[in-house]
Design a protein around this motif. Structure first.
Motif, PDB file in Angstrom:
ATOM      1  N   ILE A  67       0.842  -1.203   0.000  1.00  0.00           N
ATOM      2  CA  ILE A  67       0.000   0.000   0.000  1.00  0.00           C
ATOM      3  C   ILE A  67       0.871   1.245   0.000  1.00  0.00           C
ATOM      4  N   ALA A  68       1.921   1.251   0.819  1.00  0.00           N
ATOM      5  CA  ALA A  68       2.825   2.408   0.880  1.00  0.00           C
ATOM      6  C   ALA A  68       3.474   2.659  -0.474  1.00  0.00           C
ATOM      7  N   LEU A  69       3.892   1.613  -1.147  1.00  0.00           N
ATOM      8  CA  LEU A  69       4.519   1.747  -2.463  1.00  0.00           C
ATOM      9  C   LEU A  69       3.533   2.346  -3.466  1.00  0.00           C
ATOM     10  N   GLN A  70       2.301   1.873  -3.470  1.00  0.00           N
ATOM     11  CA  GLN A  70       1.301   2.388  -4.396  1.00  0.00           C
ATOM     12  C   GLN A  70       0.936   3.840  -4.076  1.00  0.00           C
ATOM     13  N   LEU A  71       0.812   4.170  -2.791  1.00  0.00           N
ATOM     14  CA  LEU A  71       0.502   5.548  -2.418  1.00  0.00           C
ATOM     15  C   LEU A  71       1.643   6.490  -2.805  1.00  0.00           C
TER      16      LEU A  71
END
Length: 69
Positions: free
Chosen positions: A34-38
């Motif tokens: 999720i952090a990578l996508q955000l």
């Protein structure tokens, strides 16, 4: 993987109350994904130029802050 963790393991707690206070937690792998996508989404927005009307508004607000009174 989504897991549930009780926020309070108080043995005096009533069953229904304990169920309603359970917090959902995400595995480290899911949080990293999720952090990578955000970050990817945010980087594309952050690289766009600031619209002129926003820059003008910021300049006016800064000028108001500098005025005595």
């Amino acid at each position: 993987m989504l897991t549930e963790r009780p926020e309070n393991d108080d043995p005096q707690d009533q069953g229904g109350e304990r169920e309603s206070r359970r917090a959902a937690t995400l595995s480290p792998q899911i949080r990293d994904r999720i952090a990578l996508q955000l970050r990817s989404m945010y980087d594309s927005v952050a690289s766009q130029p600031v619209p002129d009307r926003f820059a003008d508004l910021i300049a006016r607000l800064d000028a108001n802050d500098r005025e005595p009174g």
